[in-house]
Design a protein around this motif. Structure first.
Motif, PDB file in Angstrom:
ATOM      1  N   LYS A 150     -23.551   1.295 -28.503  1.00 55.01           N
ATOM      2  CA  LYS A 150     -22.518   1.357 -27.470  1.00 55.01           C
ATOM      3  C   LYS A 150     -22.527   0.139 -26.550  1.00 55.01           C
ATOM      4  N   SER A 225     -14.006  13.308 -30.518  1.00 53.13           N
ATOM      5  CA  SER A 225     -15.146  12.683 -29.841  1.00 53.13           C
ATOM      6  C   SER A 225     -15.867  11.722 -30.773  1.00 53.13           C
ATOM      7  N   TYR A 226     -16.788  10.955 -30.198  1.00 50.99           N
ATOM      8  CA  TYR A 226     -17.602  10.025 -30.979  1.00 50.99           C
ATOM      9  C   TYR A 226     -18.439  10.774 -32.011  1.00 50.99           C
ATOM     10  N   GLU A 227     -19.034  11.900 -31.624  1.00 52.32           N
ATOM     11  CA  GLU A 227     -19.837  12.696 -32.549  1.00 52.32           C
ATOM     12  C   GLU A 227     -18.986  13.246 -33.678  1.00 52.32           C
ATOM     13  N   PHE A 229     -16.347  11.863 -34.810  1.00 48.70           N
ATOM     14  CA  PHE A 229     -15.972  10.721 -35.653  1.00 48.70           C
ATOM     15  C   PHE A 229     -17.032  10.477 -36.715  1.00 48.70           C
ATOM     16  N   LYS A 230     -18.304  10.572 -36.361  1.00 50.18           N
ATOM     17  CA  LYS A 230     -19.373  10.380 -37.340  1.00 50.18           C
ATOM     18  C   LYS A 230     -19.288  11.432 -38.441  1.00 50.18           C
ATOM     19  N   TYR A 257      -7.536   1.015 -33.077  1.00 52.41           N
ATOM     20  CA  TYR A 257      -7.513   1.876 -31.902  1.00 52.41           C
ATOM     21  C   TYR A 257      -6.078   2.055 -31.405  1.00 52.41           C
ATOM     22  N   TYR A 262     -11.397   3.908 -25.323  1.00 55.37           N
ATOM     23  CA  TYR A 262     -12.703   3.920 -25.987  1.00 55.37           C
ATOM     24  C   TYR A 262     -13.774   3.220 -25.150  1.00 55.37           C
ATOM     25  N   GLU A 266     -15.894   7.992 -23.488  1.00 58.86           N
ATOM     26  CA  GLU A 266     -16.536   8.233 -24.778  1.00 58.86           C
ATOM     27  C   GLU A 266     -16.045   9.512 -25.437  1.00 58.86           C
ATOM     28  N   LEU A 269     -11.401   9.602 -28.657  1.00 60.42           N
ATOM     29  CA  LEU A 269     -11.070   8.541 -29.605  1.00 60.42           C
ATOM     30  C   LEU A 269      -9.733   8.874 -30.248  1.00 60.42           C
TER      31      LEU A 269
END
Length: 279
Positions: A150, A225-227, A229-230, A257, A262, A266, A269
């Motif tokens: 990050k 969210s970022y999590e 996205f993974k 984007y 972003y 966080e 997204l």
């Protein structure tokens, strides 16, 4: 380092990387490459490592393995020897040795379900998203390379966004390229590129430029969210891609984007994810 030298070094490194991607399924001859670039082999290696923080041989090995992990799952009718050959290995034995060193399992074991041990497969989330198959023509981008963590990510985009404001470039497509398979490799340790594509044709030497080649992609629109996205990327590679009938190429996946939150939020997204595919 002076800007002219930095720009020249960036071009050399990008030319080398483009050559690797183009000829990854062959026995890459670095002597011929240095001659074609009109520089010494020593200088070529030094500049490449300065730019990518990884030497050329490590990069070749990494890209070959990324291609292999995809082919083993998507090209189910290929033998291990055929996968090894397509990925540029001199023999099946050499392929098995390198694969096992990296992933602590044989290619056969990986293909037969071992891949689930490399990711958080028990937590794999299903995404009801449709892929749109699109062709993107060659594009010129201004960029900064960064690590996937990050802090590095934010610093890179702060520089780019400040440049856009100072120059008054309003119509910019913000993208992030991933030079590793982020479904397997930890995103924080990955090599990434923050880049912008401008609608207007300008001459600006503030940042180095790269050319994104014309290619066909599967495009997904993602919000979350970022999590999440993974989890989404894991789903793309280990669910959608396996069942799609397509194969992933060695070209980097990337995101575009759709908002600028972003950097400051966080939890939100909004982006389009592109994975390069072939039949």
């Amino acid at each position: 380092m002076k800007k002219d030298t930095q720009k020249r070094h960036s071009k050399i490194a990008n030319d080398v990387m483009h050559y690797i991607y183009k000829y990854i399924n062959t026995d890459i001859n670095l002597d011929e490459l240095s001659i074609s670039l009109n520089i010494s082999k020593f200088h070529m290696h030094r500049v490449f490592k300065e730019e990518f923080e990884q030497n050329i041989y490590q990069t070749i090995k990494s890209i070959r393995l990324q291609k292999a992990v995809s082919l083993l799952l998507t090209n189910k009718n290929s033998t291990l020897s055929e996968v090894a050959r397509v990925c540029g290995y001199s023999s099946q034995a050499a392929f098995i040795r390198v694969f096992k060193t990296k992933y602590n399992m044989t290619p056969k074991y990986y293909r037969n379900g071992g891949y689930k041990e490399l990711i958080s497969f028990n937590c794999l989330k299903k995404f009801n998203l449709k892929a749109k198959i699109v062709k993107i023509e060659e594009q010129k981008a201004y960029y900064i390379r960064h690590k996937g963590d990050k802090e590095s990510f934010c610093k890179a985009w702060e520089k780019i966004d400040t440049w856009l404001l100072l120059k008054g470039y309003k119509k910019a497509k913000r993208i992030n390229l991933f030079h590793h398979n982020i479904a397997i490799d930890l995103l924080d340790d990955s090599r990434c590129t923050a880049a912008v594509i401008l609608d207007e044709n300008i001459k600006d030497t503030t940042f180095a430029t790269l050319t994104m080649p014309s290619a066909v992609f599967a495009k997904f629109t993602f919000n979350g969210s970022y999590e999440e996205f993974k989890s989404f990327v894991i789903w793309v590679y280990f669910d959608w891609l396996i069942n799609s009938g397509f194969e992933a190429t060695t070209e980097p996946s990337f995101v575009v984007y759709n908002n600028t939150n972003y950097l400051i939020n966080e939890g939100c997204l909004n982006l389009d994810f592109y994975i390069c595919i072939c039949m």
